[in-house]
Design an enzyme around this catalytic site. Sequence first.
Site, PDB file in Angstrom:
ATOM      1  CG  ASP A  24      -2.072  -0.970   1.083  1.00 46.53           C
ATOM      2  OD1 ASP A  24      -2.508  -1.203  -0.056  1.00 46.53           O
ATOM      3  OD2 ASP A  24      -2.546  -1.498   2.108  1.00 46.53           O
ATOM      4  CD  GLU A  96      -1.898   9.463   6.887  1.00 50.47           C
ATOM      5  OE1 GLU A  96      -2.509   8.400   6.947  1.00 50.47           O
ATOM      6  OE2 GLU A  96      -0.731   9.563   6.464  1.00 50.47           O
ATOM      7  CB  SER A 139      -1.614   3.746  14.476  1.00 52.81           C
ATOM      8  OG  SER A 139      -1.270   2.839  13.480  1.00 52.81           O
ATOM      9  CB  ALA A 158      -0.576  12.324  22.497  1.00 51.41           C
TER      10      ALA A 158
HETATM   11  P1  NAP Z   1       5.136   2.924   4.668  1.00 52.82           P
HETATM   12  O1  NAP Z   1       6.253   2.066   5.161  1.00 52.82           O
HETATM   13  O2  NAP Z   1       4.939   3.103   3.215  1.00 52.82           O
HETATM   14  O3  NAP Z   1       3.770   2.433   5.321  1.00 52.82           O
HETATM   15  C1  NAP Z   1       3.690   2.089   6.671  1.00 52.82           C
HETATM   16  C2  NAP Z   1       2.730   0.926   6.809  1.00 52.82           C
HETATM   17  O4  NAP Z   1       1.392   1.405   6.593  1.00 52.82           O
HETATM   18  C3  NAP Z   1       2.974  -0.189   5.791  1.00 52.82           C
HETATM   19  O5  NAP Z   1       2.857  -1.417   6.450  1.00 52.82           O
HETATM   20  C4  NAP Z   1       1.857   0.023   4.784  1.00 52.82           C
HETATM   21  O6  NAP Z   1       1.432  -1.179   4.152  1.00 52.82           O
HETATM   22  C5  NAP Z   1       0.741   0.525   5.675  1.00 52.82           C
HETATM   23  N1  NAP Z   1      -0.313   1.257   4.971  1.00 52.82           N
HETATM   24  C6  NAP Z   1      -0.190   2.294   4.127  1.00 52.82           C
HETATM   25  N2  NAP Z   1      -1.408   2.715   3.735  1.00 52.82           N
HETATM   26  C7  NAP Z   1      -2.312   1.915   4.343  1.00 52.82           C
HETATM   27  C8  NAP Z   1      -3.717   1.831   4.351  1.00 52.82           C
HETATM   28  N3  NAP Z   1      -4.459   2.703   3.660  1.00 52.82           N
HETATM   29  N4  NAP Z   1      -4.309   0.892   5.120  1.00 52.82           N
HETATM   30  C9  NAP Z   1      -3.580   0.020   5.854  1.00 52.82           C
HETATM   31  N5  NAP Z   1      -2.234   0.038   5.892  1.00 52.82           N
HETATM   32  C10 NAP Z   1      -1.619   0.982   5.150  1.00 52.82           C
HETATM   33  O7  NAP Z   1       5.310   4.312   5.449  1.00 52.82           O
HETATM   34  P2  NAP Z   1       5.420   5.805   4.969  1.00 52.82           P
HETATM   35  O8  NAP Z   1       5.925   5.853   3.562  1.00 52.82           O
HETATM   36  O9  NAP Z   1       6.142   6.529   6.013  1.00 52.82           O
HETATM   37  O10 NAP Z   1       3.900   6.357   5.027  1.00 52.82           O
HETATM   38  C11 NAP Z   1       2.851   5.897   4.214  1.00 52.82           C
HETATM   39  C12 NAP Z   1       1.623   5.713   5.088  1.00 52.82           C
HETATM   40  O11 NAP Z   1       1.938   4.841   6.165  1.00 52.82           O
HETATM   41  C13 NAP Z   1       1.100   6.985   5.736  1.00 52.82           C
HETATM   42  O12 NAP Z   1       0.123   7.568   4.925  1.00 52.82           O
HETATM   43  C14 NAP Z   1       0.536   6.514   7.076  1.00 52.82           C
HETATM   44  O13 NAP Z   1      -0.869   6.354   7.048  1.00 52.82           O
HETATM   45  C15 NAP Z   1       1.142   5.157   7.290  1.00 52.82           C
HETATM   46  N6  NAP Z   1       1.959   5.238   8.505  1.00 52.82           N
HETATM   47  C16 NAP Z   1       1.405   4.777   9.646  1.00 52.82           C
HETATM   48  C17 NAP Z   1       2.080   4.892  10.842  1.00 52.82           C
HETATM   49  C18 NAP Z   1       1.455   4.381  12.083  1.00 52.82           C
HETATM   50  O14 NAP Z   1       0.426   3.692  11.971  1.00 52.82           O
HETATM   51  N7  NAP Z   1       1.975   4.711  13.236  1.00 52.82           N
HETATM   52  C19 NAP Z   1       3.338   5.476  10.892  1.00 52.82           C
HETATM   53  C20 NAP Z   1       3.888   5.937   9.694  1.00 52.82           C
HETATM   54  C21 NAP Z   1       3.161   5.821   8.500  1.00 52.82           C
HETATM   55  P3  NAP Z   1       2.328  -1.966   3.088  1.00 52.82           P
HETATM   56  O15 NAP Z   1       3.229  -2.822   3.921  1.00 52.82           O
HETATM   57  O16 NAP Z   1       1.316  -2.738   2.312  1.00 52.82           O
HETATM   58  O17 NAP Z   1       3.069  -0.962   2.261  1.00 52.82           O
END
Ligand code: NAP
Length: 235
Positions: A24, A96, A139, A158
């Site tokens: 994703d 987001e 999260s 938070a």
């Molecule tokens: P990334 O490594 O590309 O993504 C972080 C994780 O979020 C990966 O496991 C990814 O899945 C998953 N993900 C992304 N979009 C998703 C969705 N719509 N539903 C469920 N899982 C999803 O990290 P990045 O490049 O820094 O950021 C990309 C996105 O990751 C951000 O938009 C944010 O929403 C999410 N993220 C989440 C957190 C958290 O939950 N604390 C922290 C940082 C980023 P895949 O393994 O399939 O790529």
Amino acid sequence: MILKKNGYFQNENTPDFVFVIGGDGTFIYAVHKYLDHLDRARFFGIHTGTLGFYTDYRDRDYEEFIDTFLRGEVREYTYPILEGRTENGVYYGINEIRIENAARTQNMDVYINGRLFETYRGTGMCVSTQLGSTAYNRSLGGAVIEEGLNLIEMCEMAGIHHNKYRSLKAPFVMNDTNRITFVSESFAGALLGADNEVFPMDDVHRLEIRVSPEKRVRMIKGRDISYFDRLKSLF
Ligand code: NAP
């Protein structure tokens, strides 16, 4: 090769179809790469791990996916994108748009459709799309929103809650026609996050978020996978 044999050619700059192989996260990266070309580009996601929210095929199903595509047995779906505007520019979020301040407590007034809703204190705020509801939003304790619902969600990061400062505290799921504005005397130390991209907010006082009236992601799918099966396979 198979696509070339069938008359398709590679066009890196203005593609009609973008085949995204990864997760994703890779899908989101690809959409950001072609943000100026979304009226034309259609995205097809192939996951190298499990099923994703943006990906319908696993890499081992590659041949089935190509056959389905060449037979034209695919359907197109469009999904909204968030648009965030500050004094410095415009930013887009498929999952987001968020404000995060790890350096100090962030104060901000939150307006919905131009009316003051609350004054917030805490680490930050996250506004998510339906598709992004399973990402960062989840999260943060936000609700997962089923596909097909025209909703956005605002979640605190938070938040500080005591008798001097009160904000909603709970995730707020609302119609995607709403416009959310965050205003602060200072966002020094804060970062504006738009999916995988971050931008400093030191000289910014205002961020307005709404669903983009112009940009949408066009995804093509060859399979009907229910939202519940997707959720079940991932969590
Ligand atoms: P990334 O490594 O590309 O993504 C972080 C994780 O979020 C990966 O496991 C990814 O899945 C998953 N993900 C992304 N979009 C998703 C969705 N719509 N539903 C469920 N899982 C999803 O990290 P990045 O490049 O820094 O950021 C990309 C996105 O990751 C951000 O938009 C944010 O929403 C999410 N993220 C989440 C957190 C958290 O939950 N604390 C922290 C940082 C980023 P895949 O393994 O399939 O790529």
